[in-house]
Every structure is written in structure tokens, then in C-alpha cells.
Design an enzyme around this catalytic site. Structure first.
Site, PDB file in Angstrom:
ATOM      1  N   ARG A 147      12.961   3.209  -1.156  1.00  0.00           N
ATOM      2  CA  ARG A 147      11.577   3.298  -1.513  1.00  0.00           C
ATOM      3  C   ARG A 147      11.546   3.543  -3.110  1.00  0.00           C
ATOM      4  O   ARG A 147      12.513   4.720  -3.440  1.00  0.00           O
ATOM      5  CB  ARG A 147      10.986   4.349  -0.658  1.00  0.00           C
ATOM      6  CG  ARG A 147      10.333   3.862   0.706  1.00  0.00           C
ATOM      7  CD  ARG A 147       9.633   4.966   1.527  1.00  0.00           C
ATOM      8  NE  ARG A 147       8.323   5.410   0.750  1.00  0.00           N
ATOM      9  CZ  ARG A 147       7.591   6.293   0.899  1.00  0.00           C
ATOM     10  NH1 ARG A 147       8.063   7.066   1.674  1.00  0.00           N
ATOM     11  NH2 ARG A 147       6.482   6.560   0.255  1.00  0.00           N
ATOM     12  N   GLY A 173       0.933  -1.192  -0.037  1.00  0.00           N
ATOM     13  CA  GLY A 173      -0.042  -0.037   0.020  1.00  0.00           C
ATOM     14  C   GLY A 173       0.932   1.313   0.101  1.00  0.00           C
ATOM     15  O   GLY A 173       1.972   1.214  -0.811  1.00  0.00           O
ATOM     16  N   GLU A 174       0.670   2.098   0.870  1.00  0.00           N
ATOM     17  CA  GLU A 174       1.440   3.252   1.070  1.00  0.00           C
ATOM     18  C   GLU A 174       2.239   3.190   2.488  1.00  0.00           C
ATOM     19  O   GLU A 174       1.296   3.587   3.421  1.00  0.00           O
ATOM     20  CB  GLU A 174       0.865   4.330   0.766  1.00  0.00           C
ATOM     21  CG  GLU A 174       1.527   5.814   0.677  1.00  0.00           C
ATOM     22  CD  GLU A 174       2.479   5.676  -0.515  1.00  0.00           C
ATOM     23  OE1 GLU A 174       2.405   5.155  -1.745  1.00  0.00           O
ATOM     24  OE2 GLU A 174       3.632   6.207  -0.023  1.00  0.00           O
ATOM     25  N   SER A 175       3.459   3.186   2.322  1.00  0.00           N
ATOM     26  CA  SER A 175       4.055   2.899   3.912  1.00  0.00           C
ATOM     27  C   SER A 175       4.056   4.007   4.632  1.00  0.00           C
ATOM     28  O   SER A 175       3.759   4.123   5.959  1.00  0.00           O
ATOM     29  CB  SER A 175       5.525   2.422   3.675  1.00  0.00           C
ATOM     30  OG  SER A 175       6.114   3.421   3.184  1.00  0.00           O
ATOM     31  N   ILE A 207       5.033  -3.359  -7.829  1.00  0.00           N
ATOM     32  CA  ILE A 207       4.225  -2.359  -8.088  1.00  0.00           C
ATOM     33  C   ILE A 207       4.926  -0.961  -7.159  1.00  0.00           C
ATOM     34  O   ILE A 207       5.016  -1.163  -5.939  1.00  0.00           O
ATOM     35  CB  ILE A 207       2.839  -2.327  -7.531  1.00  0.00           C
ATOM     36  CG1 ILE A 207       2.389  -3.556  -8.343  1.00  0.00           C
ATOM     37  CG2 ILE A 207       2.024  -1.230  -7.823  1.00  0.00           C
ATOM     38  CD1 ILE A 207       0.770  -4.089  -7.877  1.00  0.00           C
ATOM     39  N   ARG A 208       5.303   0.018  -7.900  1.00  0.00           N
ATOM     40  CA  ARG A 208       6.158   1.046  -7.122  1.00  0.00           C
ATOM     41  C   ARG A 208       7.005   0.429  -6.040  1.00  0.00           C
ATOM     42  O   ARG A 208       7.136   0.916  -5.012  1.00  0.00           O
ATOM     43  CB  ARG A 208       5.200   2.094  -6.648  1.00  0.00           C
ATOM     44  CG  ARG A 208       4.383   2.916  -7.863  1.00  0.00           C
ATOM     45  CD  ARG A 208       3.505   3.943  -7.415  1.00  0.00           C
ATOM     46  NE  ARG A 208       2.544   3.194  -6.659  1.00  0.00           N
ATOM     47  CZ  ARG A 208       2.125   3.238  -5.290  1.00  0.00           C
ATOM     48  NH1 ARG A 208       2.936   4.069  -4.554  1.00  0.00           N
ATOM     49  NH2 ARG A 208       1.165   2.666  -4.726  1.00  0.00           N
ATOM     50  N   CYS A 242       6.059  -5.392   0.284  1.00  0.00           N
ATOM     51  CA  CYS A 242       6.034  -4.120  -0.378  1.00  0.00           C
ATOM     52  C   CYS A 242       6.026  -2.894   0.706  1.00  0.00           C
ATOM     53  O   CYS A 242       7.086  -3.020   1.421  1.00  0.00           O
ATOM     54  CB  CYS A 242       5.113  -4.006  -1.412  1.00  0.00           C
ATOM     55  SG  CYS A 242       5.689  -2.830  -2.750  1.00  0.00           S
ATOM     56  N   GLU A 282       0.314 -11.835  -3.035  1.00  0.00           N
ATOM     57  CA  GLU A 282      -1.143 -11.748  -2.725  1.00  0.00           C
ATOM     58  C   GLU A 282      -1.781 -11.552  -3.908  1.00  0.00           C
ATOM     59  O   GLU A 282      -3.029 -11.561  -4.081  1.00  0.00           O
ATOM     60  CB  GLU A 282      -1.287 -10.725  -1.585  1.00  0.00           C
ATOM     61  CG  GLU A 282      -1.163  -9.334  -1.794  1.00  0.00           C
ATOM     62  CD  GLU A 282       0.152  -8.784  -1.893  1.00  0.00           C
ATOM     63  OE1 GLU A 282       1.028  -9.372  -1.519  1.00  0.00           O
ATOM     64  OE2 GLU A 282      -0.080  -7.443  -1.819  1.00  0.00           O
ATOM     65  N   HIS A 287       4.401  -8.634  -4.746  1.00  0.00           N
ATOM     66  CA  HIS A 287       3.030  -8.923  -4.079  1.00  0.00           C
ATOM     67  C   HIS A 287       2.693 -10.186  -4.521  1.00  0.00           C
ATOM     68  O   HIS A 287       1.699 -10.529  -5.238  1.00  0.00           O
ATOM     69  CB  HIS A 287       2.032  -7.919  -4.781  1.00  0.00           C
ATOM     70  CG  HIS A 287       2.449  -6.538  -4.461  1.00  0.00           C
ATOM     71  ND1 HIS A 287       1.637  -5.742  -3.277  1.00  0.00           N
ATOM     72  CD2 HIS A 287       3.006  -5.388  -4.885  1.00  0.00           C
ATOM     73  CE1 HIS A 287       2.100  -4.592  -3.024  1.00  0.00           C
ATOM     74  NE2 HIS A 287       2.648  -4.388  -3.899  1.00  0.00           N
TER      75      HIS A 287
HETATM   76  N1  GLN Z   1       5.908   2.844  -2.857  1.00  0.00           N
HETATM   77  C1  GLN Z   1       4.999   2.412  -1.764  1.00  0.00           C
HETATM   78  C2  GLN Z   1       5.540   2.965  -0.397  1.00  0.00           C
HETATM   79  O1  GLN Z   1       6.803   3.424  -0.589  1.00  0.00           O
HETATM   80  C3  GLN Z   1       4.996   0.736  -1.840  1.00  0.00           C
HETATM   81  C4  GLN Z   1       4.418   0.448  -2.867  1.00  0.00           C
HETATM   82  C5  GLN Z   1       3.495  -0.992  -2.563  1.00  0.00           C
HETATM   83  O2  GLN Z   1       3.359  -1.353  -1.697  1.00  0.00           O
HETATM   84  N2  GLN Z   1       3.047  -1.387  -3.695  1.00  0.00           N
HETATM   85  O3  GLN Z   1       4.992   2.598   0.529  1.00  0.00           O
END
Ligand code: GLN
Length: 201
Positions: free
Chosen positions: A117, A53-55, A146-147, A85, A184, A182
């Protein structure tokens, strides 16, 4: 019965719940999966998953509710954890951003890994690649990035279970497991099964 939790503040929560349930059934185990939002809910589980997600978001919300501190205490006390992630970022003791450098963000900070990151930048923001992971069998595992962050350095106690382009993407330290991709988001539950088996052993 084995009870596992998924930190449910933001991100790919339901996907992990489904993967864990499927992994339980493939292993022939009686298991339950619970969502964990508050420190009290963490008391009830024997293992915890921290999703992607977004840390920064997960970290800030968890800090506000006291869950971050509770996670740190329980994981340091031996609670098995699997971070994917953003979850892997939160587990790291050292984190910086590929573009902006050092960032002030709340971390659980329990694994001896240094994480960058958004390592793959714009062109490769998201990609899929087959990974060799001998610990889960011969068949390659489809890694969905993903990112994604990268694990730039690992401490002596960290076992590297998979690499991509020379950098670790799946690592283990005692009962802590972290993936920069990921698992999942695929139907392949072998890494979730591996995590569950590590809890039993
Ligand atoms: N770029 C996100 C972060 O820094 C991580 C991306 C992800 O969990 N898919 O939190």
C-alpha cells in the site's frame, strides 16, 4: 441481460457505474449496473467491481455487513471481479504498507498477489502515465495513479497485462482482474470492456 455490480461502500463508485454503462454501449450489449452494499444484493449480479478509495474503510464496513465474506465465497465460486486500487488491495492475499509494514486490515484475499500500500510515497502520490496494454489494443492507456499501491510479487497463475517501472499494474488470474490505477477516471473504457468480455468468454 448482463447485470454487473459495483461495491458501493466508499470511493469512486459512480465513476465505475458510468464506465461500465459506457463499456456496455460500446460493446453493443444490453447490460445493467447495480450498487452493491449488502450480501443479498451480490446475489443478483454476474460480475462485481470493487472501486478505489480507502481499502481499510471499505474492508471494515464490508466485514461488518457480511459483504466481505459473501464476496470471498462468491469470487472463490467463480464470480468475475475487477478491483481497482483499493479494490486491488482488498483482492490480494498478502498486503503490507510501505511505511508501517504489516497492517491488520480485513481483506477478501483471493488473488495470488503481494501488494504494498501507498508504494509511491509523497513525491509521486498521484501521477499519470501512458501504459502499454497489448491485451486491449495498440493505443496506450492513460494510467491515473492516486496514492497507488504496487504489486510486488505475483503467483504462477497470475497473468501480468501491464507494467510500470518494472512492476505489474494490471494483472489477471482466471476471472479476477486487478489494476493499481484508476481506469474509471478516464473516458477510455477499454479495460472495462475487457472485463465484460472476459465474463462472456
Ligand atoms: N491508498 C489507498 C489504500 O490503501 C488506495 C488509494 C486509492 O484507491 N486511490 O486503500
Amino acid at each position: 441481460m448482463l447485470k454487473l455490480g459495483v461495491v458501493a461502500l466508499q470511493g469512486a463508485v459512480s465513476e465505475h457505474v458510468e464506465s461500465l454503462k459506457a463499456a456496455f454501449s460500446r460493446l453493443g450489449l444490453d447490460g445493467a449496473v447495480e450498487l452493491v452494499k449488502k450480501p443479498a444484493e451480490l446475489e443478483r449480479v454476474q460480475g462485481i467491481v470493487i472501486p478505489g478509495g480507502e481499502s481499510t474503510v471499505i474492508g471494515r464496513v464490508a466485514e461488518r455487513t457480511g459483504l466481505l465474506k459473501a464476496l470471498k465465497e462468491r469470487i472463490e465460486g467463480g464470480l468475475p471481479v475487477f478491483g481497482t486500487c483499493a479494490g486491488a488491495i482488498l483482492l490480494a492475499k498478502e498486503v503490507y504498507d510501505a511505511k508501517v509494514g504489516r497492517v491488520q486490515q480485513p481483506l477478501i484475499g483471493v488473488m495470488d498477489i503481494k501488494v504494498v500500500r501507498n508504494y509511491y510515497g509523497r513525491q509521486k502520490e498521484s501521477f499519470e502515465v501512458d501504459l502499454e496494454i497489448p491485451a486491449i489494443g495498440d493505443k496506450p492507456f492513460r494510467g491515473v495513479f492516486i496514492r497507488a499501491p504496487a504489486i510486488e510479487a505475483v503467483g504462477d497463475k497470475v497473468k501480468v497485462l501491464a507494467v510500470y517501472e518494472g512492476l505489474p499494474v494490471l494483472v489477471q488470474q482466471n476471472k479476477m482482474l486487478a489494476a493499481t490505477f484508476h481506469p474509471e477516471l478516464t473516458n477510455d473504457t477499454r479495460i472495462h470492456e475487457f472485463f465484460i468480455r472476459s465474463l462472456l468468454g
